[in-house]
Scaffold this motif. Sequence first.
Motif, PDB file in Angstrom:
ATOM      1  N   GLN A  17       0.967  -1.309  -0.289  1.00 25.21           N
ATOM      2  CA  GLN A  17       0.166  -0.199  -0.359  1.00 25.21           C
ATOM      3  C   GLN A  17       1.007   1.527   0.063  1.00 25.21           C
ATOM      4  O   GLN A  17       1.683   1.630   1.032  1.00 25.21           O
ATOM      5  N   HIS A  18       0.831   1.643  -1.129  1.00 24.19           N
ATOM      6  CA  HIS A  18       1.535   3.160  -1.221  1.00 24.19           C
ATOM      7  C   HIS A  18       0.892   4.423  -1.357  1.00 24.19           C
ATOM      8  O   HIS A  18       0.242   4.263  -2.753  1.00 24.19           O
ATOM      9  N   GLU A  19       0.986   5.402  -0.638  1.00 27.48           N
ATOM     10  CA  GLU A  19       0.476   6.512  -0.902  1.00 27.48           C
ATOM     11  C   GLU A  19       1.869   7.724  -1.162  1.00 27.48           C
ATOM     12  O   GLU A  19       2.978   7.212  -0.988  1.00 27.48           O
ATOM     13  N   PRO A  20       1.845   8.201  -2.759  1.00 31.83           N
ATOM     14  CA  PRO A  20       2.500   9.109  -3.073  1.00 31.83           C
ATOM     15  C   PRO A  20       3.108  10.045  -2.055  1.00 31.83           C
ATOM     16  O   PRO A  20       3.084  10.161  -1.100  1.00 31.83           O
ATOM     17  N   GLY A  21       4.520  10.245  -1.946  1.00 31.97           N
ATOM     18  CA  GLY A  21       5.729  10.939  -0.610  1.00 31.97           C
ATOM     19  C   GLY A  21       5.991  10.001   0.144  1.00 31.97           C
ATOM     20  O   GLY A  21       6.817  10.417   1.052  1.00 31.97           O
ATOM     21  N   GLN A  22       5.036   8.530   0.216  1.00 34.21           N
ATOM     22  CA  GLN A  22       5.600   7.531   1.269  1.00 34.21           C
ATOM     23  C   GLN A  22       6.844   7.242   1.274  1.00 34.21           C
ATOM     24  O   GLN A  22       7.277   6.518  -0.092  1.00 34.21           O
ATOM     25  N   SER A  23       7.184   7.477   2.695  1.00 38.52           N
ATOM     26  CA  SER A  23       8.828   6.093   1.780  1.00 38.52           C
ATOM     27  C   SER A  23       8.383   4.558   2.340  1.00 38.52           C
ATOM     28  O   SER A  23       8.445   4.476   3.711  1.00 38.52           O
ATOM     29  N   LEU A  24       8.964   4.101   1.643  1.00 38.00           N
ATOM     30  CA  LEU A  24       8.329   2.618   2.353  1.00 38.00           C
ATOM     31  C   LEU A  24       9.622   2.174   3.100  1.00 38.00           C
ATOM     32  O   LEU A  24      10.795   1.737   2.789  1.00 38.00           O
ATOM     33  N   ASN A  25       9.575   0.864   3.453  1.00 36.25           N
ATOM     34  CA  ASN A  25      11.216  -0.198   4.645  1.00 36.25           C
ATOM     35  C   ASN A  25      10.443  -1.149   4.015  1.00 36.25           C
ATOM     36  O   ASN A  25      10.058  -2.301   3.402  1.00 36.25           O
ATOM     37  N   TRP A  26      11.672  -1.081   2.499  1.00 38.63           N
ATOM     38  CA  TRP A  26      11.743  -2.410   2.042  1.00 38.63           C
ATOM     39  C   TRP A  26      12.719  -3.288   2.504  1.00 38.63           C
ATOM     40  O   TRP A  26      12.460  -4.286   2.053  1.00 38.63           O
ATOM     41  N   LYS A  27      13.167  -3.460   3.175  1.00 39.28           N
ATOM     42  CA  LYS A  27      13.534  -4.439   4.038  1.00 39.28           C
ATOM     43  C   LYS A  27      12.757  -5.539   4.425  1.00 39.28           C
ATOM     44  O   LYS A  27      12.858  -6.618   4.302  1.00 39.28           O
ATOM     45  N   SER A  28      11.450  -5.189   4.660  1.00 38.03           N
ATOM     46  CA  SER A  28      10.379  -6.152   5.400  1.00 38.03           C
ATOM     47  C   SER A  28      10.115  -6.309   3.746  1.00 38.03           C
ATOM     48  O   SER A  28       8.205  -7.761   4.013  1.00 38.03           O
ATOM     49  N   VAL A  29       9.738  -6.505   2.138  1.00 43.81           N
ATOM     50  CA  VAL A  29       9.121  -6.450   1.379  1.00 43.81           C
ATOM     51  C   VAL A  29       9.364  -8.023   0.914  1.00 43.81           C
ATOM     52  O   VAL A  29       8.722  -8.572   1.280  1.00 43.81           O
ATOM     53  N   ALA A  30      10.403  -8.398   1.079  1.00 45.11           N
ATOM     54  CA  ALA A  30      10.650 -10.058   0.898  1.00 45.11           C
ATOM     55  C   ALA A  30      11.941 -10.396   0.405  1.00 45.11           C
ATOM     56  O   ALA A  30      12.607  -9.741   0.376  1.00 45.11           O
ATOM     57  N   ASN A  31      11.819 -11.853   0.415  1.00 45.80           N
ATOM     58  CA  ASN A  31      13.088 -12.222   0.807  1.00 45.80           C
ATOM     59  C   ASN A  31      13.106 -13.281  -0.741  1.00 45.80           C
ATOM     60  O   ASN A  31      13.646 -14.354  -0.554  1.00 45.80           O
ATOM     61  N   HIS A  32      14.425 -12.749  -0.891  1.00 47.22           N
ATOM     62  CA  HIS A  32      13.973 -12.840  -2.599  1.00 47.22           C
ATOM     63  C   HIS A  32      16.176 -12.835  -2.669  1.00 47.22           C
ATOM     64  O   HIS A  32      16.180 -11.263  -2.677  1.00 47.22           O
ATOM     65  N   THR A  33      16.799 -13.351  -3.018  1.00 48.92           N
ATOM     66  CA  THR A  33      18.402 -13.209  -3.763  1.00 48.92           C
ATOM     67  C   THR A  33      18.600 -14.237  -5.232  1.00 48.92           C
ATOM     68  O   THR A  33      18.029 -14.543  -5.464  1.00 48.92           O
ATOM     69  N   ALA A  34      18.506 -13.295  -5.999  1.00 46.49           N
ATOM     70  CA  ALA A  34      19.548 -13.510  -7.180  1.00 46.49           C
ATOM     71  C   ALA A  34      20.239 -14.773  -7.298  1.00 46.49           C
ATOM     72  O   ALA A  34      21.330 -14.447  -6.450  1.00 46.49           O
ATOM     73  N   TRP A  35      20.079 -15.387  -8.885  1.00 47.41           N
ATOM     74  CA  TRP A  35      20.375 -16.813  -8.163  1.00 47.41           C
ATOM     75  C   TRP A  35      22.207 -16.963  -8.330  1.00 47.41           C
ATOM     76  O   TRP A  35      22.657 -17.537  -7.870  1.00 47.41           O
ATOM     77  N   PHE A  36      22.242 -15.222  -9.379  1.00 45.60           N
ATOM     78  CA  PHE A  36      23.759 -15.771  -9.455  1.00 45.60           C
ATOM     79  C   PHE A  36      24.645 -15.038  -8.459  1.00 45.60           C
ATOM     80  O   PHE A  36      25.665 -15.136  -7.732  1.00 45.60           O
ATOM     81  N   ASP A  37      23.715 -14.396  -7.286  1.00 45.78           N
ATOM     82  CA  ASP A  37      24.486 -14.001  -5.995  1.00 45.78           C
ATOM     83  C   ASP A  37      24.180 -15.099  -4.411  1.00 45.78           C
ATOM     84  O   ASP A  37      24.318 -14.806  -3.757  1.00 45.78           O
ATOM     85  N   ARG A  38      23.778 -15.894  -5.007  1.00 39.63           N
ATOM     86  CA  ARG A  38      23.763 -17.656  -4.346  1.00 39.63           C
ATOM     87  C   ARG A  38      24.436 -18.213  -3.794  1.00 39.63           C
ATOM     88  O   ARG A  38      25.426 -18.539  -4.703  1.00 39.63           O
ATOM     89  N   PRO A  39      25.609 -18.146  -2.709  1.00 36.28           N
ATOM     90  CA  PRO A  39      25.791 -19.577  -2.263  1.00 36.28           C
ATOM     91  C   PRO A  39      26.426 -19.933  -2.873  1.00 36.28           C
ATOM     92  O   PRO A  39      27.884 -21.332  -3.746  1.00 36.28           O
ATOM     93  N   ASP A  40      25.407 -21.296  -3.952  1.00 35.83           N
ATOM     94  CA  ASP A  40      25.138 -22.374  -4.856  1.00 35.83           C
ATOM     95  C   ASP A  40      25.143 -21.643  -5.869  1.00 35.83           C
ATOM     96  O   ASP A  40      24.617 -22.515  -6.706  1.00 35.83           O
TER      97      ASP A  40
END
Length: 324
Positions: A17-40
């Motif tokens: 839920q985003h209002e114009p001018g509102q700063s979001l807390n992105w750390k709480s959004v999602a736990n995704h890491t691109a495949w090329f940045d993962r340990p495996d």
Amino acid sequence: MSFDTFEEALQKISALQHEPGQSLNWKSVANHTAWFDRPDALQHVADKEKSGEVSYEDARALEKWVSDGYIVIEGAVPDVDVDEVNSFIDNLLITDVANENITLLGYTLDKEKGGAAVPHRDLVALSPEQRQENARLSPWRIHELWTQCDAASRIYKNERLNNMASLIFDRASYPRSTINFYLGSQQELHQDMAVFHVYPGNYLIGAWVALEDISAESGPLRFAPGTHTSVQYPGFENHPQANLRTCNLDEYSGYYKFTNDEAGKAGVKQFIAKKGDVLLWHGMLVHGGSPVINPELTRKSMVIHYLVDGVDQTDKIAGPFNWG
């Protein structure tokens, strides 16, 4: 460690839920890491090669991407496209017909005032000789030349480059923007993820296209292999809201100290390229422009950035902004 899939991450972002001018807390959004940045990541490449999903050559490129954060594609852009782009830009410096859709950013129109944003219609007020002389006074660039020049559009849509970006992302990529340089940019060492509002992180690839043979004295692109694995600058903890475009200007010195320290630990290389060669780099790779040793030399080049659908979060970012 388990991760959200890319699709799950986008679903969470779209539900914000985003209002114009509102700063979001992105750390709480999602736990995704691109495949090329993962340990495996290297094992992932080995598995894809073994199954026949990628060729031997592509597997080596992906391994280098994982390990070093960049790859080089020699002769990726045809000479005819390079030559036509250079002719188009050279003509801007001699024609008396103004192109109302082109601005030269950083061009020195007035020697006392230095580089500025100069619409081409103001440039043609100078004699062709004066334009060419002034073109050597400061690094200048043209954004989105691909919309005005057919050859630049062909490079922008270059299938070989787009296919490589898609291979790295493991999903369809698209070119987002272009910047054409005439001289060495001498840019500070930086990371593109500190400039773009991209989330999930690192779904961003830069491509530097040599539009002529590049000399070590002309201020070539410099980069620090392996720095793509470094942590985010602590001042940008709430990325993509926090980056160079949105931070306080007094944060810049701390950021550039961080990137210079990272590059110093890793070691810096120069891209001494041949015309048509392309260097693609990870969004977190520290890179910039080398000092120009010989001001008589040009360093004609074109930069393209690649994204994937759904990761450009610019419309969810709150200002004020340091640039448009």
